[in-house]
Write a protein that holds these residues in place. Structure first.
Motif, PDB file in Angstrom:
ATOM      1  N   GLN A 323       0.816  -1.215   0.000  1.00  0.00           N
ATOM      2  CA  GLN A 323       0.000   0.000   0.000  1.00  0.00           C
ATOM      3  C   GLN A 323       0.852   1.267   0.000  1.00  0.00           C
ATOM      4  O   GLN A 323       0.346   2.354  -0.285  1.00  0.00           O
ATOM      5  CB  GLN A 323      -0.932   0.000   1.211  1.00  0.00           C
ATOM      6  CG  GLN A 323      -1.915  -1.153   1.222  1.00  0.00           C
ATOM      7  CD  GLN A 323      -2.934  -1.013   2.334  1.00  0.00           C
ATOM      8  OE1 GLN A 323      -3.809  -0.160   2.295  1.00  0.00           O
ATOM      9  NE2 GLN A 323      -2.828  -1.858   3.350  1.00  0.00           N
ATOM     10  N   LEU A 324       2.126   1.131   0.328  1.00  0.00           N
ATOM     11  CA  LEU A 324       3.025   2.285   0.385  1.00  0.00           C
ATOM     12  C   LEU A 324       3.964   2.327  -0.818  1.00  0.00           C
ATOM     13  O   LEU A 324       5.085   2.822  -0.722  1.00  0.00           O
ATOM     14  CB  LEU A 324       3.854   2.235   1.681  1.00  0.00           C
ATOM     15  CG  LEU A 324       3.052   2.297   2.985  1.00  0.00           C
ATOM     16  CD1 LEU A 324       3.970   2.101   4.179  1.00  0.00           C
ATOM     17  CD2 LEU A 324       2.300   3.613   3.098  1.00  0.00           C
ATOM     18  N   LYS A 325       3.516   1.829  -1.952  1.00  0.00           N
ATOM     19  CA  LYS A 325       4.394   1.743  -3.125  1.00  0.00           C
ATOM     20  C   LYS A 325       4.828   3.118  -3.629  1.00  0.00           C
ATOM     21  O   LYS A 325       5.894   3.257  -4.238  1.00  0.00           O
ATOM     22  CB  LYS A 325       3.694   0.974  -4.241  1.00  0.00           C
ATOM     23  CG  LYS A 325       2.391   1.597  -4.707  1.00  0.00           C
ATOM     24  CD  LYS A 325       1.741   0.760  -5.804  1.00  0.00           C
ATOM     25  CE  LYS A 325       0.435   1.412  -6.282  1.00  0.00           C
ATOM     26  NZ  LYS A 325      -0.199   0.622  -7.362  1.00  0.00           N
ATOM     27  N   ASP A 326       4.016   4.163  -3.395  1.00  0.00           N
ATOM     28  CA  ASP A 326       4.362   5.509  -3.861  1.00  0.00           C
ATOM     29  C   ASP A 326       4.922   6.391  -2.753  1.00  0.00           C
ATOM     30  O   ASP A 326       5.156   7.580  -2.969  1.00  0.00           O
ATOM     31  CB  ASP A 326       3.125   6.186  -4.472  1.00  0.00           C
ATOM     32  CG  ASP A 326       2.599   5.443  -5.691  1.00  0.00           C
ATOM     33  OD1 ASP A 326       3.430   4.897  -6.441  1.00  0.00           O
ATOM     34  OD2 ASP A 326       1.366   5.397  -5.878  1.00  0.00           O
ATOM     35  N   ALA A 327       5.115   5.839  -1.554  1.00  0.00           N
ATOM     36  CA  ALA A 327       5.624   6.621  -0.426  1.00  0.00           C
ATOM     37  C   ALA A 327       7.142   6.793  -0.532  1.00  0.00           C
ATOM     38  O   ALA A 327       7.831   5.954  -1.121  1.00  0.00           O
ATOM     39  CB  ALA A 327       5.262   5.938   0.884  1.00  0.00           C
ATOM     40  N   PRO A 328       7.681   7.871   0.029  1.00  0.00           N
ATOM     41  CA  PRO A 328       9.138   8.081  -0.012  1.00  0.00           C
ATOM     42  C   PRO A 328       9.885   6.988   0.747  1.00  0.00           C
ATOM     43  O   PRO A 328       9.361   6.392   1.703  1.00  0.00           O
ATOM     44  CB  PRO A 328       9.315   9.443   0.665  1.00  0.00           C
ATOM     45  CG  PRO A 328       7.981  10.097   0.605  1.00  0.00           C
ATOM     46  CD  PRO A 328       6.976   8.996   0.654  1.00  0.00           C
ATOM     47  N   ASP A 329      11.134   6.731   0.333  1.00  0.00           N
ATOM     48  CA  ASP A 329      11.956   5.717   0.997  1.00  0.00           C
ATOM     49  C   ASP A 329      12.262   6.077   2.444  1.00  0.00           C
ATOM     50  O   ASP A 329      12.594   5.212   3.255  1.00  0.00           O
ATOM     51  CB  ASP A 329      13.275   5.522   0.236  1.00  0.00           C
ATOM     52  CG  ASP A 329      13.065   4.820  -1.103  1.00  0.00           C
ATOM     53  OD1 ASP A 329      12.016   4.166  -1.255  1.00  0.00           O
ATOM     54  OD2 ASP A 329      13.939   4.949  -1.975  1.00  0.00           O
ATOM     55  N   THR A 330      12.182   7.372   2.775  1.00  0.00           N
ATOM     56  CA  THR A 330      12.556   7.823   4.114  1.00  0.00           C
ATOM     57  C   THR A 330      11.454   7.632   5.148  1.00  0.00           C
ATOM     58  O   THR A 330      11.652   7.963   6.317  1.00  0.00           O
ATOM     59  CB  THR A 330      12.941   9.311   4.071  1.00  0.00           C
ATOM     60  OG1 THR A 330      11.872  10.060   3.463  1.00  0.00           O
ATOM     61  CG2 THR A 330      14.217   9.508   3.257  1.00  0.00           C
ATOM     62  N   VAL A 331      10.301   7.136   4.735  1.00  0.00           N
ATOM     63  CA  VAL A 331       9.230   6.863   5.695  1.00  0.00           C
ATOM     64  C   VAL A 331       9.696   5.789   6.675  1.00  0.00           C
ATOM     65  O   VAL A 331      10.340   4.809   6.291  1.00  0.00           O
ATOM     66  CB  VAL A 331       7.948   6.411   4.958  1.00  0.00           C
ATOM     67  CG1 VAL A 331       6.928   5.844   5.925  1.00  0.00           C
ATOM     68  CG2 VAL A 331       7.347   7.583   4.193  1.00  0.00           C
ATOM     69  N   ARG A 332       9.377   5.982   7.944  1.00  0.00           N
ATOM     70  CA  ARG A 332       9.797   5.045   8.988  1.00  0.00           C
ATOM     71  C   ARG A 332       8.608   4.174   9.405  1.00  0.00           C
ATOM     72  O   ARG A 332       7.504   4.667   9.618  1.00  0.00           O
ATOM     73  CB  ARG A 332      10.323   5.814  10.204  1.00  0.00           C
ATOM     74  CG  ARG A 332      10.945   4.926  11.284  1.00  0.00           C
ATOM     75  CD  ARG A 332      11.558   5.760  12.402  1.00  0.00           C
ATOM     76  NE  ARG A 332      10.557   6.438  13.201  1.00  0.00           N
ATOM     77  CZ  ARG A 332      10.311   7.740  13.156  1.00  0.00           C
ATOM     78  NH1 ARG A 332      10.978   8.506  12.314  1.00  0.00           N
ATOM     79  NH2 ARG A 332       9.386   8.297  13.932  1.00  0.00           N
TER      80      ARG A 332
END
Length: 465
Positions: A323-332
């Motif tokens: 579900q987080l395929k478009d989220a930034p890599d820096t999301v924790r």
């Protein structure tokens, strides 16, 4: 001359506004006129203040006598439904002008003498808690007259939601409402956005950084109240974009006692250097939590998501990552295991995408929840604009909702499937001692009703025996 340079005629022009008094009069007249002209808009504003669903009439600068004084409230609203009438005085401020206690108390006295129901104030001030008034008045004057406050940002939000999402039945009325929206969005209208953390911001910010801030410092309470007002403004701003009512997620205790909420924020600011707020968005997977860390200079937004109730731990992690395929890599991401104490395993989304097992410390324990968080740099300036604290909070909230929350859906178990003839259920072997050869009512319909007198043969006693 090119037509691109021509200016379209506006129903409510912003040109010709000279001074605060003219700005205030034009904003009052425009708002009240549209409230009476656009039925849906007038109804949504007045019904939230206790008025019946009826015909809205509006007036400006109505004269009243109070003792030897001649007073002119900025406006008057009357709503009529059958034999019932609801009437409210209106006091309006634009720009940076603030409401005055003595003026409001005089208008409350007029309303009481005239038998009116309420006094409505409109300004750019935003109370920290919905339902609270930004100006302190003598509570004894509120025994028979209600006092309500509408920030200009809330009025603009309701106008946009009504026109763009709920709809207006009459096309001409929809156009009129659109003209009010254009006017209120213009900087010269005096309907300003939230743009100031207050005069105590710099000293409180520096006190937090130096570790010298005390709970009894007057500026701390002011900054805490401004932060709550900023969260409420962020809700109105986000709701305007989403077309729904976004509200601060406050407990009943906070709503009932705003002063206790402010004091709690002050204590938190002194001990940890942080300010926290929560935003409730209809249909979202969870509340959007906001933390401003003044010591670290960070804005942290996070949302807690319940993990699926079935599947292996890595399967549950992959469910979230998809579900987080478009989220930034820096999301924790932090994973919480069932019956585990303290925090869970934490890693950046970039690493979790490559190796989901980084969030699984004990494969034998089920994962019960995830926390998805994003950190951004906090501004330090008191006002608005580049490098300002207000803008950094607003941008963090908008980005987190757009990149994270709106893409998350709660887990739902798969529905049970109908069995087909191809579905063969293997028969489990049964021990010989458990096999029964006695006849059952399920073997033949004639055994559904036991024959008469069977109780005696079975040794069952009759009543009275």
């Amino acid at each position: 001359m090119s037509e691109e340079t021509w200016l379209a005629a506006r129903l409510i022009p912003t040109s010709g506004i000279n001074g605060a008094e003219e700005q205030e009069r034009r904003a009052t007249s425009a708002l009240l006129a549209v409230m009476s002209a656009v039925r849906e808009f007038g109804r949504v504003l007045t019904q939230s203040l206790g008025a019946p669903a009826g015909t809205v009439q509006t007036f400006i600068e109505v004269p009243f006598k109070l003792g030897t004084q001649q007073l002119f409230p900025d406006g008057l609203i009357r709503v009529t439904r059958g034999q019932r009438q609801w009437t409210a005085l209106v006091e309006v401020k634009t720009g940076s002008n603030v409401l005055k206690t003595d003026q409001l108390e005089a208008y409350l006295d007029i309303a009481r003498e005239q038998g009116f129901d309420a006094l409505i104030t409109i300004s750019n001030e935003i109370a920290p808690v919905p339902g609270q008034h930004p100006t302190v008045v003598d509570r004894r004057k509120l025994r028979k007259v209600a006092l309500y406050h509408l920030p200009w940002s809330e009025i603009l939000t309701q106008a946009v939601i009504q026109k763009e999402y709920r709809g207006v039945a009459d096309p001409d009325q929809a156009w009129v409402l659109g003209e009010l929206i254009r006017y209120l969005e213009h900087p010269r209208s005096g309907a300003l956005e939230f743009s100031d953390m207050g005069p105590a911001w710099v000293s409180v910010r520096d006190g937090v950084s130096a570790g010298t801030l005390r709970a009894n410092d007057g500026g701390a309470a002011e900054v805490a109240g401004r932060f709550d007002a900023l969260i409420r403004y962020a809700c109105l701003r986000l709701g305007r974009q989403l077309g729904t009512e976004v509200t601060p997620a406050l407990s009943r205790r906070d709503l009932a006692d705003p002063a206790a909420r402010t004091q709690s924020l002050v204590n938190q600011l002194v001990t940890t250097g942080t300010l926290t707020g929560s935003i409730r968005i209809p249909g979202a997977v969870g509340a959007l939590q906001v933390m401003a860390d003044l010591r670290a200079g960070q804005i942290v937004c996070h949302v807690d998501v319940d993990a699926p109730r079935s599947g292996r731990p890595t399967t549950r992690v992959n469910w979230l990552v998809r579900q987080l395929k478009d989220a930034p890599d820096t999301v924790r991401i932090e994973a919480f295991a069932m019956h585990a104490r303290g925090g869970g395993a934490t890693d950046l989304l970039r690493r979790v995408r490559e190796e989901p097992t980084t969030l699984v410390t004990d494969p034998s324990r089920e994962l019960r929840a995830f926390r998805v968080a994003q950190s951004t740099t906090a501004g330090t300036k008191r006002g608005s604009g580049r490098g300002a604290f207000i803008d950094s909070v607003l941008h963090s909230i908008d980005d987190f909702y757009e990149q994270i929350i709106q893409n998350l859906k709660p887990w739902m178990p798969a529905p049970p499937r109908l069995r087909t003839p191809d579905d063969v259920t293997p028969v489990q072997p049964v021990a010989a001692s458990l096999v029964s050869t006695a006849i059952s009512s399920q073997d033949n319909p004639e055994f559904d009703t036991p024959p008469a007198g069977s109780e005696h043969r079975a040794g069952v006693g009759q009543p009275g025996e």
